[in-house]
Design a protein around this motif. Structure first.
Motif, short mmCIF file in Angstrom:
data_model
loop_
_atom_site.label_atom_id
_atom_site.label_comp_id
_atom_site.label_asym_id
_atom_site.label_seq_id
_atom_site.Cartn_x
_atom_site.Cartn_y
_atom_site.Cartn_z
N LYS A 121 -4.29 -0.57 -7.13
CA LYS A 121 -5.79 -0.06 -7.11
C LYS A 121 -6.47 -0.86 -5.89
CE LYS A 121 -6.71 1.05 -11.89
NZ LYS A 121 -7.65 1.12 -13.32
N GLU A 122 -5.96 -2.00 -5.57
CA GLU A 122 -7.01 -2.70 -4.43
C GLU A 122 -6.48 -2.19 -3.27
OE1 GLU A 122 -5.63 -6.80 -2.56
OE2 GLU A 122 -6.07 -6.82 -4.86
N THR A 123 -5.59 -1.95 -2.82
CA THR A 123 -5.17 -1.02 -1.70
C THR A 123 -6.04 0.04 -1.15
OG1 THR A 123 -2.79 -1.98 -1.93
CG2 THR A 123 -3.19 -0.18 -0.46
N LEU A 124 -6.00 1.41 -2.58
CA LEU A 124 -6.55 2.44 -2.99
C LEU A 124 -7.77 2.34 -2.16
CD1 LEU A 124 -5.14 4.35 -6.03
CD2 LEU A 124 -4.72 4.58 -3.06
N LYS A 125 -9.02 0.92 -2.68
CA LYS A 125 -9.95 0.60 -2.52
C LYS A 125 -10.79 0.71 -0.98
CE LYS A 125 -13.53 -2.33 -4.47
NZ LYS A 125 -14.00 -3.43 -5.03
N LYS A 126 -9.54 -0.56 -0.48
CA LYS A 126 -9.68 -0.68 0.61
C LYS A 126 -9.23 0.39 1.22
CE LYS A 126 -8.29 -5.70 0.55
NZ LYS A 126 -7.21 -6.67 1.57
N VAL A 147 2.04 2.63 -0.80
CA VAL A 147 0.84 3.30 -0.78
C VAL A 147 -0.12 3.80 0.69
CG1 VAL A 147 -1.36 2.99 -2.16
CG2 VAL A 147 0.59 2.67 -3.71
N GLU A 148 -0.48 2.79 1.15
CA GLU A 148 -0.95 3.08 2.01
C GLU A 148 0.12 3.99 3.34
OE1 GLU A 148 -0.73 -0.72 4.72
OE2 GLU A 148 -2.15 -1.46 3.44
N VAL A 149 0.92 4.17 3.49
CA VAL A 149 1.44 5.53 4.12
C VAL A 149 1.45 6.24 3.35
CG1 VAL A 149 4.04 6.28 4.58
CG2 VAL A 149 3.48 3.37 5.44
N ALA A 150 1.67 6.30 1.91
CA ALA A 150 1.80 8.14 1.19
C ALA A 150 0.31 8.83 1.44
CB ALA A 150 2.09 7.81 -0.11
N VAL A 151 -1.04 8.01 1.39
CA VAL A 151 -2.06 8.37 1.63
C VAL A 151 -2.47 8.03 3.59
CG1 VAL A 151 -4.34 7.33 1.39
CG2 VAL A 151 -3.31 6.88 -0.39
N LEU A 152 -2.37 8.22 4.32
CA LEU A 152 -2.09 8.19 5.32
C LEU A 152 -1.73 8.95 5.62
CD1 LEU A 152 -2.42 4.69 7.32
CD2 LEU A 152 -4.33 5.69 6.38
N ARG A 153 -0.54 9.76 5.66
CA ARG A 153 0.20 11.32 5.29
C ARG A 153 -0.59 11.82 4.68
NH1 ARG A 153 6.72 9.45 4.51
NH2 ARG A 153 6.72 8.09 6.30
N GLY A 154 -1.37 11.63 3.48
CA GLY A 154 -1.27 13.18 2.23
C GLY A 154 -3.02 13.28 2.99
N ALA A 155 -3.43 12.18 3.46
CA ALA A 155 -5.03 12.62 4.19
C ALA A 155 -4.79 12.70 5.26
CB ALA A 155 -5.82 11.11 4.42
N ASP A 156 -3.97 12.79 5.99
CA ASP A 156 -3.77 13.49 7.37
C ASP A 156 -4.71 12.70 8.40
OD1 ASP A 156 -2.15 15.03 9.06
OD2 ASP A 156 -3.60 15.98 9.26
#
Length: 96
Positions: free
Chosen positions: A48-53, A77-86
């Protein structure tokens, strides 16, 4: 930030974590872990903290933990989100 496509980071090997992200209205987090009864609160807090940042507001986050350390959880988490958000460029100072 919103997830616009499916993405994945990590493995299901021992001491690692796999994070899958998909487009979803709102933010939903699902966590499965072999050590949930011992470290579930810490894993949840780190995710949750990583997603918030990252400023994530929409997306389905599915976490399959196999005993990963906090630094691995954050990185996956960072890598998956950045890939998913393009996202191709990021202000790394926001992730301190």
């Amino acid at each position: 930030m919103k997830i616009i496509k499916d993405a994945i980071a990590g493995t299901l090997e021992s001491s690692d974590i796999q994070v899958k992200v998909s487009p979803h209205k709102g933010l939903e987090i699902v966590i499965h872990s072999d050590v949930m009864h011992q470290f579930g609160d810490q894993i949840t807090s780190t995710v949750k903290e990583t997603l918030k940042k990252l400023g994530l507001t929409d997306g389905l986050i599915i976490v399959e933990d196999k005993g990963a350390l906090d630094c691995a959880i954050k990185a996956r988490v960072e890598v998956a989100v950045l890939r998913g958000a393009d996202v191709n460029e990021l202000n790394w100072s926001q992730l301190k």
